[in-house]
Each structure stands twice: as structure tokens, then as C-alpha cells.
Design an enzyme around this catalytic site. Structure first.
Site, PDB file in Angstrom:
ATOM      1  CG  HIS A 170      -9.645  -6.085   0.426  1.00 39.30           C
ATOM      2  ND1 HIS A 170      -9.987  -7.228   1.119  1.00 39.30           N
ATOM      3  CD2 HIS A 170      -8.335  -5.859   0.690  1.00 39.30           C
ATOM      4  CE1 HIS A 170      -8.925  -7.675   1.786  1.00 39.30           C
ATOM      5  NE2 HIS A 170      -7.907  -6.869   1.526  1.00 39.30           N
TER       6      HIS A 170
ATOM      7  CD  GLU B  93      -2.834  -1.425   2.276  1.00 37.02           C
ATOM      8  OE1 GLU B  93      -2.824  -0.567   3.183  1.00 37.02           O
ATOM      9  OE2 GLU B  93      -3.555  -2.444   2.317  1.00 37.02           O
TER      10      GLU B  93
ATOM     11  CG  ASP C 141     -12.621  -9.226   1.445  1.00 41.39           C
ATOM     12  OD1 ASP C 141     -12.550  -8.194   0.728  1.00 41.39           O
ATOM     13  OD2 ASP C 141     -12.112  -9.294   2.576  1.00 41.39           O
TER      14      ASP C 141
ATOM     15  CD  GLU D 223      -4.385  -8.145   1.323  1.00 40.92           C
ATOM     16  OE1 GLU D 223      -5.266  -7.513   1.954  1.00 40.92           O
ATOM     17  OE2 GLU D 223      -3.179  -7.834   1.358  1.00 40.92           O
TER      18      GLU D 223
ATOM     19  CG  ASN E  72      -0.547  -7.026  -1.673  1.00 33.15           C
ATOM     20  OD1 ASN E  72      -1.075  -7.644  -2.589  1.00 33.15           O
ATOM     21  ND2 ASN E  72      -1.074  -6.964  -0.450  1.00 33.15           N
TER      22      ASN E  72
END
Length: 348
Positions: A239, A162, A270, A268, A203
Site C-alpha cells: 500500500h 500485521e 495500491d 495488496e 503478511n
């Protein structure tokens, strides 16, 4: 007993068993074993993984499914700085080792997460001012000590996590403000020195679609490659939330990073929704999970998919996004949801 008599008896017994099986019908026959998500992904040369975290490893039903369905796991928190170096120069590998040992027992690999991030840092690091020379030593020591500890035990590292804002500018972190943008190349070089065989990733979230933030990563990756900095891949966290729309340029985005000679991974995943979950929302969520999976399969250098823990029971979403949730392919009772079947269909 004579040999011929034994043969006659054996033949009669076998015939009887065959007749009994036929009489009992199809239900008496062994049903074929359904392949797991990992096995389906492996047919395409991909992995299919889940994040996990130490507190839930006491849940035997949860760990049984975690060990069976996936071939890659990511420690959600156990390898972050606050857990691994709680005091300067004092390292604690307890949580990370537990996940690595679990993966080994289940014949799984580990995506290690994460070495350099602005969040979940220990107070000894954030509560004082550092000169660039001081912080550089601290950062190098942390990266190399942790990477050496897990050398040969992990598949990859999310080295820097990030690093950019939504508009593509550098995030004003302790690392950027003190060391400048060169900290990213340094972190990658130091990690590579400590474990030359681990795949090294940058990432971030909200970089699934082509846009200012993913453009910033594309330009950075291009520059790093030109400088021969050891960068192997870009992790797109994915996400997502139903209310914000599907990232329709995902496949194009994956392809442009591939053209730089980089792997990509959905790291990651979801897909949350505003609660309550309805049949329509769950159907839309399933469609998105299927589309994400298909996009990765369509791009040769998209190496795999990791969901951010596989069950709503242990999702981080409700605590961070009140009123939202139901983000994962298994519900809180560990029962598969429509999303699970959509992933299976995409992987077939």
C-alpha cells in the site's frame, strides 16, 4: 448434384470470400486478441490478481472484468474473523464461499485472507479477558475450522497479518499480549495441520523496503525456518503513496527472503495520491506500478502480484485517507489508466 459440380461451386464460393475480404481491407480481418494481465504474467510463471468484496459482486460490468483480466482473487473481508465466526463457535461461510465459487466459475485461484489479525474481530472476542489457555483453544479452533472448510479450495493463506510495529517490535495485539510471540508459530502449525497443501504466509504493510519492520520479518522468518515451522512465504502488501517516495530497496528485500527459501508476493498493491489526480501524478503512479511489477519479475521466488481491488470505484483509500485516492490501475468508470498500460509493458 454431381461431386465435381459441388467441388467447383465450393471453390468459387471460397475464392469469392477471399476476394471480398481483401477488398474490404484490414478492418475486415479479425484483430488478434489482446492478452490479459494474467496471461502476460503466466508467461513469466507468475499470477496477477485482484482483491474483491461481496457488495460489489452485483456489479456485472465489474465482475466481467474481474473474471477476465485476473487469475487470482483475494476476498477483501469475507474470510476475516468478524465475518466467519460472528459468535463463538458459530461459523458463517456465506461471504467467503461466494468468492471461492466465483473464482471457480472463472477458473481462478484464491489467496485466502486472513486468519489471525488484531482488527475486525467480533465483540465476543474483544470484550472480555482471556487466560492464555482459554485464548489458545479459541485461536486453534478458529484457524483449524476455517482452514478445513476451505481445504483444497484455496491456493494460500495469509495466516498472520500485521504482527509488527514500524520499529520492528511486536504489535501489542490480543494475541501477543495474551499468548506471547509464540502465537505466530502455533498459528502456522495449526493451519498446516488443517490443510498441508495450502501455502502459508505472513503478511504486512510498510515492509517493501529494507528497514526495521522488514528486518523483524526477516529475523522471524529465519527463526521459524530453523525451527521447521511451516512457513512458505512473506506477503508484502505494498500500500504505497506518492508523497512518501518509492521503496527503492524492494528488489533487494525480495531477494533476501528468497535466499531463506521463501516465496514472496506483492499482496495488496495500491498507490494512492493526494487528490486531485493530475497527469503528472498519474504518470508517476504508472512508473511505480511498472517498477513494482519489474521487481517481482526480477526475483524468481516472487510468485505474483495482487492489486487491492482493481478499480478506484471500490477502493478503500478515500474512506481511510480523506483527500487521497485514485490509487488503482482502473478508474471509477472501469477505464484503464496509465498505470494499467505500465503494468502491461513491464509484463511483456
Amino acid at each position: 448434384m454431381r461431386k465435381t459440380t459441388r467441388l467447383r461451386l465450393a471453390g468459387a464460393l471460397a475464392a469469392g470470400l477471399v476476394v471480398a475480404g481483401l477488398a474490404a481491407g484490414p478492418s475486415a480481418q479479425a484483430s488478434p486478441k489482446q492478452p490479459t494481465l494474467a496471461e502476460l504474467a503466466q508467461r513469466h510463471g507468475r499470477y496477477f490478481g485482484s482483491a474483491t468484496d461481496n457488495p460489489e459482486l452485483t456489479d456485472s460490468a465489474y465482475t466481467a472484468l474481474l473474471g477476465k483480466e485476473f487469475d487470482m482473487i483475494t476476498p477483501g473481508n469475507g474470510m476475516k474473523w468478524y465475518a466467519t465466526e460472528p459468535q463463538q463457535g458459530v461459523f458463517d461461510w456465506t461471504n467467503g464461499d461466494q468468492i471461492v465459487n466465483l473464482a471457480r466459475e472463472n477458473h481462478q485461484r484464491v489467496r485466502a485472507h486472513t486468519l489471525v489479525w488484531h482488527s475486525q474481530l467480533p465483540s465476543w472476542l474483544t470484550d472480555r479477558d482471556w487466560t492464555a489457555a482459554e485464548l489458545r483453544v479459541v485461536l486453534k479452533n478458529h484457524i483449524q475450522t476455517e482452514v478445513r472448510h476451505y481445504r483444497g479450495k484455496v491456493y494460500s493463506w495469509d495466516v498472520v497479518n500485521e504482527a509488527f510495529n514500524e520499529d520492528g517490535t511486536y504489535r501489542e495485539t490480543i494475541w501477543y499480549k495474551t499468548l506471547g510471540p509464540g502465537y505466530i508459530a502455533d498459528a502456522l502449525r495449526w493451519a498446516h495441520q488443517a490443510d498441508p497443501h495450502a501455502k502459508l504466509y505472513l503478511n504486512d504493510y510498510n515492509i517493501e523496503a529494507v528497514g526495521p519492520k522488514s528486518d523483524a520479518y526477516y529475523q522471524l522468518a529465519k527463526d521459524l525456518r530453523a525451527q521447521k515451522v511451516p512457513l512458505d512465504g512473506i506477503g508484502l502488501q505494498a500500500h504505497l503513496a506518492l508523497q512518501y517516495g518509492y521503496p527503492t530497496t524492494l528488489e533487494d528485500n525480495l531477494r533476501r527472503f528468497s535466499r531463506l527459501g521463501l516465496d514472496t508476493a506483492l499482496t495488496e498493491v495500491d498507490i494512492r495520491m493526494i487528490l486531485p489526480a493530475t497527469d503528472d501524478k498519474l504518470a508517476e503512479q504508472a512508473d511505480w506500478y511498472g517498477r513494482l511489477t519489474s521487481a517481482c519479475l526480477a526475483v524468481r521466488r516472487c510468485v505474483g502480484i495482487t492489486i487491492w481491488d482493481y478499480t478506484d470505484k471500490y477502493s478503500w483509500i478515500p474512506a481511510f485517507f480523506p483527500g487521497e485516492g485514485a490509487a488503482l490501475p482502473w478508474d471509477e468508470q472501469l477505464a484503464p489508466k496509465p498505470a494499467y498500460f505500465a503494468i502491461r509493458k513491464a509484463l511483456h
